[in-house]
Design a protein around this motif. Structure first.
Motif, short mmCIF file in Angstrom:
data_model
loop_
_atom_site.label_atom_id
_atom_site.label_comp_id
_atom_site.label_asym_id
_atom_site.label_seq_id
_atom_site.Cartn_x
_atom_site.Cartn_y
_atom_site.Cartn_z
N UNK A 98 8.02 -1.16 -5.68
CA UNK A 98 6.66 -1.99 -4.88
C UNK A 98 5.86 -2.25 -5.92
N UNK A 99 4.53 -1.86 -5.36
CA UNK A 99 3.27 -2.32 -6.16
C UNK A 99 1.92 -1.67 -5.76
N UNK A 100 1.11 -1.75 -6.57
CA UNK A 100 -0.33 -1.11 -6.15
C UNK A 100 -1.24 -1.77 -5.46
N UNK A 101 -1.81 -1.20 -4.34
CA UNK A 101 -2.80 -2.06 -3.73
C UNK A 101 -4.15 -2.10 -4.72
N UNK A 104 -5.17 1.50 -5.69
CA UNK A 104 -4.34 2.13 -6.63
C UNK A 104 -2.97 3.06 -5.78
N UNK A 105 -3.06 2.63 -4.51
CA UNK A 105 -2.12 3.36 -3.61
C UNK A 105 -0.91 2.64 -3.83
N UNK A 106 0.25 3.30 -3.66
CA UNK A 106 1.68 2.92 -3.96
C UNK A 106 2.04 2.17 -2.65
N UNK A 107 2.65 0.72 -2.55
CA UNK A 107 3.08 0.27 -1.48
C UNK A 107 4.63 -0.02 -1.88
N UNK A 108 5.49 0.62 -1.03
CA UNK A 108 6.98 0.17 -1.47
C UNK A 108 7.37 -1.06 -0.76
N UNK A 109 8.19 -1.91 -1.49
CA UNK A 109 8.74 -3.30 -0.85
C UNK A 109 10.38 -3.08 -0.85
#
Length: 121
Positions: A98-101, A104-109
């Motif tokens: 995923x990515x970080x918003x 800095x929170x992790x967002x899974x894709x």
């Protein structure tokens, strides 16, 4: 599209160790962040560890000091080393990309299919 395949789950005794692997179909060097989640029946999926590419790793309080996230960019593989395991670590473990918003929170894709880990004597 990124495909993820976990392996390494199984039955382990309390206090012992287990290492999970996750192979990605794409170069993890180009993936912003990757993480490991776990889920038990009737509960929400819980973030265990999240690592930004080349950066630090954040761990859930319940696993700090026992679990270690690592990566091998050349093999497009990330790992979760689990030490001093407890019965409450029993869950299906999922790898994610995923990515970080902006906070800095992790967002899974993308998700793997999951691997069962059971901690029992």
């Amino acid at each position: 599209q990124v495909q993820l395949v976990e392996s390494g789950g199984g039955l382990v005794q309390p206090g012992k160790s287990l290492k999970l692997s996750c192979v990605a179909s794409a170069s993890i060097f180009n993936i912003n962040a990757m993480g490991w989640y776990r889920q038990t029946p009737g509960k929400q999926r819980e973030l265990v560890a999240a690592n930004s590419s080349g950066g630090r790793t954040n761990y859930a309080d319940s696993v700090k000091g026992r679990f270690t996230f690592s990566r091998d960019n050349a093999k497009n593989t990330v790992y979760l080393q689990m030490n001093r395991m407890k019965p409450e670590d029993t869950a299906v473990y999922y790898c994610s990309a995923g990515r970080l918003d902006y906070r800095g929170n992790y967002l899974p894709d993308y998700w793997g299919q999951g691997t069962q880990v059971t901690v029992s004597s």
